[in-house]
Design an enzyme around this catalytic site. Structure first.
Site, PDB file in Angstrom:
ATOM      1  N   ASN A   9       1.025  -1.124   0.495  1.00 49.99           N
ATOM      2  CA  ASN A   9      -0.003   0.046  -0.121  1.00 49.99           C
ATOM      3  C   ASN A   9       1.202   1.309  -0.028  1.00 49.99           C
ATOM      4  O   ASN A   9       1.931   1.375   0.598  1.00 49.99           O
ATOM      5  CB  ASN A   9      -0.952   0.346   1.268  1.00 49.99           C
ATOM      6  CG  ASN A   9      -2.136   0.834   1.388  1.00 49.99           C
ATOM      7  OD1 ASN A   9      -1.589   2.339   1.337  1.00 49.99           O
ATOM      8  ND2 ASN A   9      -3.196   1.112   2.196  1.00 49.99           N
ATOM      9  N   GLU A  11      -4.289   2.002  -2.821  1.00 43.39           N
ATOM     10  CA  GLU A  11      -3.858   3.229  -2.887  1.00 43.39           C
ATOM     11  C   GLU A  11      -2.576   4.169  -3.804  1.00 43.39           C
ATOM     12  O   GLU A  11      -2.124   5.167  -3.753  1.00 43.39           O
ATOM     13  CB  GLU A  11      -3.803   3.418  -1.060  1.00 43.39           C
ATOM     14  CG  GLU A  11      -4.839   3.679  -0.720  1.00 43.39           C
ATOM     15  CD  GLU A  11      -4.727   4.060   1.046  1.00 43.39           C
ATOM     16  OE1 GLU A  11      -5.252   5.364   1.170  1.00 43.39           O
ATOM     17  OE2 GLU A  11      -3.928   4.109   2.347  1.00 43.39           O
ATOM     18  N   ASP A  69      -4.191  -4.695   0.549  1.00 40.29           N
ATOM     19  CA  ASP A  69      -4.407  -3.835   2.147  1.00 40.29           C
ATOM     20  C   ASP A  69      -6.407  -4.868   1.970  1.00 40.29           C
ATOM     21  O   ASP A  69      -6.973  -4.240   1.944  1.00 40.29           O
ATOM     22  CB  ASP A  69      -4.517  -2.504   1.597  1.00 40.29           C
ATOM     23  CG  ASP A  69      -4.390  -2.268   3.102  1.00 40.29           C
ATOM     24  OD1 ASP A  69      -5.180  -2.910   4.422  1.00 40.29           O
ATOM     25  OD2 ASP A  69      -4.440  -1.104   3.138  1.00 40.29           O
ATOM     26  N   ASN A 129      -7.516  -4.730   5.025  1.00 40.66           N
ATOM     27  CA  ASN A 129      -8.260  -3.851   6.187  1.00 40.66           C
ATOM     28  C   ASN A 129      -8.346  -4.816   7.335  1.00 40.66           C
ATOM     29  O   ASN A 129      -9.690  -4.454   7.662  1.00 40.66           O
ATOM     30  CB  ASN A 129      -9.006  -2.232   6.094  1.00 40.66           C
ATOM     31  CG  ASN A 129      -8.721  -0.937   5.843  1.00 40.66           C
ATOM     32  OD1 ASN A 129      -7.594  -0.506   6.397  1.00 40.66           O
ATOM     33  ND2 ASN A 129      -8.801  -0.574   4.128  1.00 40.66           N
ATOM     34  N   ASP A 139      -1.971  -5.953   5.469  1.00 41.27           N
ATOM     35  CA  ASP A 139      -1.635  -6.779   4.268  1.00 41.27           C
ATOM     36  C   ASP A 139      -1.292  -8.281   3.874  1.00 41.27           C
ATOM     37  O   ASP A 139      -0.565  -8.328   4.563  1.00 41.27           O
ATOM     38  CB  ASP A 139      -0.379  -5.951   3.950  1.00 41.27           C
ATOM     39  CG  ASP A 139      -0.814  -4.538   3.627  1.00 41.27           C
ATOM     40  OD1 ASP A 139      -0.556  -3.754   3.156  1.00 41.27           O
ATOM     41  OD2 ASP A 139      -0.261  -3.813   5.158  1.00 41.27           O
ATOM     42  N   ASP A 159       2.657   4.403   5.226  1.00 38.43           N
ATOM     43  CA  ASP A 159       2.549   4.049   6.673  1.00 38.43           C
ATOM     44  C   ASP A 159       2.495   2.803   6.586  1.00 38.43           C
ATOM     45  O   ASP A 159       2.480   1.796   7.709  1.00 38.43           O
ATOM     46  CB  ASP A 159       1.015   4.988   7.385  1.00 38.43           C
ATOM     47  CG  ASP A 159      -0.099   5.001   6.472  1.00 38.43           C
ATOM     48  OD1 ASP A 159      -0.067   4.343   5.017  1.00 38.43           O
ATOM     49  OD2 ASP A 159      -0.750   5.394   6.556  1.00 38.43           O
ATOM     50  N   HIS A 160       2.257   1.838   5.507  1.00 35.12           N
ATOM     51  CA  HIS A 160       2.681   0.694   5.577  1.00 35.12           C
ATOM     52  C   HIS A 160       3.790  -0.167   5.177  1.00 35.12           C
ATOM     53  O   HIS A 160       4.829   1.361   4.390  1.00 35.12           O
ATOM     54  CB  HIS A 160       1.695   0.282   4.535  1.00 35.12           C
ATOM     55  CG  HIS A 160      -0.040   0.182   4.303  1.00 35.12           C
ATOM     56  ND1 HIS A 160      -0.495  -0.642   5.224  1.00 35.12           N
ATOM     57  CD2 HIS A 160      -1.101   1.972   4.493  1.00 35.12           C
ATOM     58  CE1 HIS A 160      -2.246  -0.669   5.120  1.00 35.12           C
ATOM     59  NE2 HIS A 160      -2.284   0.418   4.740  1.00 35.12           N
TER      60      HIS A 160
END
Length: 260
Positions: free
Chosen positions: A7, A34, A147, A149, A218, A247-248
């Site tokens: 991501n 993303e 991802d 989530n 993930d 942030d991943h």
């Protein structure tokens, strides 16, 4: 064969991070989420210069998914999940790469929960599970990477008690992930690291990276036709500490060559 999911949290704003990681890690296949860019703004030229063919499904400002293949062109087989013709979110793309069907997905966040966004998340999960059942029945090598989530278990979140009511950890979401896996998919990272605390995401806030306050969001799910080829799986944690990082961090697997 190395397959990764990443991501990128904005493919253009973090292109330098992506290109550096591609050069250092040299994955054979990459699923990106993303993108946060419409189709026309996907950096195809720069990615091609790095040695990767690509297919992508973009969207202005939000969402967006892509599949990269080192030294070859992915053969797109689907974009978007069936089941809701009115769904305009760019969250799924699928391609054949080197004999494996790769599904790249970005599952909705779902917060705040309960509410319409959470309902959309669960409905999208239902559509994914229904579609995955059809892929599983094909009895061909399939990898569903992206991802999701969702943190499937307490082992996948740094302080479970703080996340009980979050859309990423509510029982309904974990049950949905379990129902998907129970079709016969292998959660590759957990299969090779059954008792290890492994994270793929660290928030930008509250010094989450510095405190290692992470989440495992993930995942790479393998169909029975490819699961026996799994030899390694992990997370390139160091990428999260780079300048202008997402942030991943990238999660990856390695597969042995198929028996002839």
């Amino acid at each position: 064969m190395k397959i990764a999911t990443f991501n990128v949290n904005g493919v253009n704003g973090r292109l330098s991070v992506l290109l550096r990681w591609l050069a250092e890690a040299a994955p054979d296949v990459v699923c990106l989420q993303e993108l946060k860019a419409p189709d026309a703004r996907f950096p195809a030229r720069e990615i091609a210069a790095a040695g990767y063919g690509a297919v992508w499904h973009g969207q202005k400002s939000w969402n967006g998914v892509a599949i990269l293949a080192r030294g070859s062109e992915p053969i797109e087989t689907r974009r978007g999940l069936p089941g809701d013709p009115d769904d305009s979110h760019s969250r799924y793309i699928e391609a054949a790469v080197n004999g494996i069907l790769i599904g790249c997905l970005y599952l909705p966040n779902g917060n705040p929960a309960p509410g319409p966004k959470f309902d959309y998340k669960l409905a999208w999960f239902d559509r994914l599970t229904a579609y995955a059942a059809g892929l599983h029945a094909l009895d061909v090598p399939v990898v569903l990477a992206g991802d999701y989530n969702v943190m499937p278990t307490d082992l996948d979140v740094y302080k479970p008690e703080r996340w009980r009511d979050d859309a990423l950890f509510r029982p309904e979401v974990r049950d949905a992930f379990r129902a998907l896996v129970d079709q016969g998919w292998m959660d590759a990272i957990r299969a090779l690291h059954p008792g290890e605390r492994i994270y793929t995401f660290w928030d930008y806030f509250r010094n989450a990276w510095g405190r290692d306050a992470g989440l495992r969001l993930d995942h790479l799910l393998l169909s029975p036709a490819v699961a026996p080829r799994l030899t390694a799986a992990g997370v390139d944690r160091a990428v999260r500490g780079w300048d202008k990082a997402s942030d991943h961090a990238p999660a990856w697997i390695e597969l042995a060559e198929p028996d002839v």
